[in-house]
Write a protein that holds these residues in place. Structure first.
Motif, mmCIF file in Angstrom:
data_model
loop_
_atom_site.group_PDB
_atom_site.id
_atom_site.type_symbol
_atom_site.label_atom_id
_atom_site.label_comp_id
_atom_site.label_asym_id
_atom_site.label_seq_id
_atom_site.Cartn_x
_atom_site.Cartn_y
_atom_site.Cartn_z
ATOM 1 N N GLN A 42 0.849 -1.209 0.000
ATOM 2 C CA GLN A 42 0.000 0.000 0.000
ATOM 3 C C GLN A 42 0.884 1.259 0.000
ATOM 4 N N ALA A 43 1.917 1.253 0.849
ATOM 5 C CA ALA A 43 2.783 2.441 0.984
ATOM 6 C C ALA A 43 3.530 2.714 -0.317
ATOM 7 N N PRO A 52 -2.723 4.733 -3.191
ATOM 8 C CA PRO A 52 -3.131 6.104 -3.560
ATOM 9 C C PRO A 52 -2.204 7.205 -3.032
ATOM 10 N N SER A 53 -1.635 7.029 -1.821
ATOM 11 C CA SER A 53 -0.814 8.134 -1.265
ATOM 12 C C SER A 53 0.520 8.255 -1.997
ATOM 13 N N ALA A 54 0.901 7.218 -2.764
ATOM 14 C CA ALA A 54 2.195 7.250 -3.485
ATOM 15 C C ALA A 54 2.028 7.693 -4.934
ATOM 16 N N TRP A 55 0.798 7.716 -5.443
ATOM 17 C CA TRP A 55 0.585 7.956 -6.881
ATOM 18 C C TRP A 55 1.134 9.301 -7.340
ATOM 19 N N HIS A 56 1.137 10.312 -6.457
ATOM 20 C CA HIS A 56 1.526 11.670 -6.896
ATOM 21 C C HIS A 56 2.981 11.700 -7.369
ATOM 22 N N ARG A 57 3.807 10.741 -6.924
ATOM 23 C CA ARG A 57 5.232 10.770 -7.326
ATOM 24 C C ARG A 57 5.367 10.581 -8.831
ATOM 25 N N LYS A 74 -2.535 15.550 -7.408
ATOM 26 C CA LYS A 74 -2.845 16.693 -6.525
ATOM 27 C C LYS A 74 -3.519 17.812 -7.321
ATOM 28 N N ARG A 94 -9.968 4.356 -4.199
ATOM 29 C CA ARG A 94 -9.243 5.572 -3.806
ATOM 30 C C ARG A 94 -10.139 6.347 -2.845
ATOM 31 N N GLN A 131 -11.172 12.838 -2.555
ATOM 32 C CA GLN A 131 -10.139 13.858 -2.799
ATOM 33 C C GLN A 131 -10.727 15.254 -2.557
#
Ligand SMILES: CC[C@H](C)CCC(=O)Nc1ccc(S(N)(=O)=O)cc1
Ligand SMILES: [Zn+2]
Length: 262
Positions: free
Chosen positions: A8-9, A13-18, A24, A247, A250
């Motif tokens: 997950q990490a 979803p919290s990693a997708w922005h990379r 965002k 997800r 947002q």
């Protein structure tokens, strides 16, 4: 359990922005729909669904969900009306769901989630020549979202859950002809609509969302069948049960609030 947390990490979803900075962005999906804050727009009419029986082709496990693909070479199966200026062709539908007994929908309603959510993905074949082109255009896609609420058995969902064992592993697919998604619709098509995005990478901000107010009812047993699916391929030794593939909501950001049509 720890494998899931690590997975997950790294990939959640919290990693997708990379890799996908648009994560965002200003019109990301899903969102928390607040009915009391939804605007009314008298120019917004009803939606019309023309789903022709013979366009379903296959059912597949793409490693994120179970997807039923349609023949989108003509306008036999389309959604039109409502906020849409053109008919949008049905391309595929898929589901998002939770773990045992916990929430699983992507959109929430006044902070409350449902057990699952069905997405019927359509594209604007009048303005764009391919699905891929439409998927990157601000008015390219129209996704019809339908909530699944836990209760009695759904009369027709078994036609899908009965074949899930054939697409258990990522990358597997099988023939699925003659399925009419009309059997998965609730009794009325009252909806909320807003401008948003794909809810998984590449998260393109290309979706006109139409979320039906009335959920369909499915049983815990039927929902449980979705959890025999695996995120992982047959050859992978680490079994990763496909669940919680949703997800979270947002930020609404400067978007106009949602519009409602009763
Ligand atoms: C390049 C083609 C395209 C961008 C990639 C394939 C695709 O269609 N992805 C997709 C479709 C629907 C949703 S959702 N969950 O309904 O918002 C999420 C992701
Ligand atoms: Zn989806």
């Amino acid at each position: 359990f720890t494998l899931t947390l690590i997975h997950q990490a790294l990939f959640g979803p919290s990693a997708w922005h990379r890799h996908y900075p648009v994560a965002k962005g200003s019109r990301q999906s899903p969102i928390d729909i607040i009915p009391d804050e939804a605007r009314r727009d008298s120019s917004l009419g009803p939606i019309f669904l023309k789903y022709d029986r013979c366009t379903s082709l296959s059912i597949a496990n793409n490693g994120h969900s179970v997807v039923v693909e349609f023949d989108d070479s003509d306008d036999r199966s389309v959604i039109q009306g409502g906020p849409l200026d053109n008919p949008y062709r049905l391309k595929q539908f898929h589901f998002h769901w939770g773990g045992k007994g916990c929430e699983g929908s992507e959109h929430t309603v006044a902070g409350v989630g449902y057990a699952s959510e069905l997405h019927l993905v359509h594209w604007n074949a009048v303005k764009y020549t391919t699905y891929e082109d439409a998927a990157t255009a601000p008015d390219g896609l129209a996704v019809l979202g339908i909530f699944l609420e836990q209760g009695d058995d759904h009369r027709w969902l078994h036609t899908i859950t009965d074949v899930l064992y054939m697409v258990k592993f990522k990358g597997s697919a099988t023939n699925f002809k003659g399925f009419n998604p009309k059997c998965l619709l609730p009794s009325n098509l009252h909806y909320w609509t807003y401008l948003g995005s794909l809810t998984t990478p590449p998260l393109h901000e290309s979706v006109i969302w139409i979320v039906l107010k009335e959920p369909i009812v499915v049983s815990e047993k039927q929902l449980g069948m979705f959890r025999i699916l695996q995120f992982s391929g047959e050859e992978e030794d680490q079994r990763m049960r496909m669940e919680n593939n949703f997800r979270p909501p947002q930020p609404l950001k400067e978007r106009i609030s949602v519009v409602v049509h009763d």
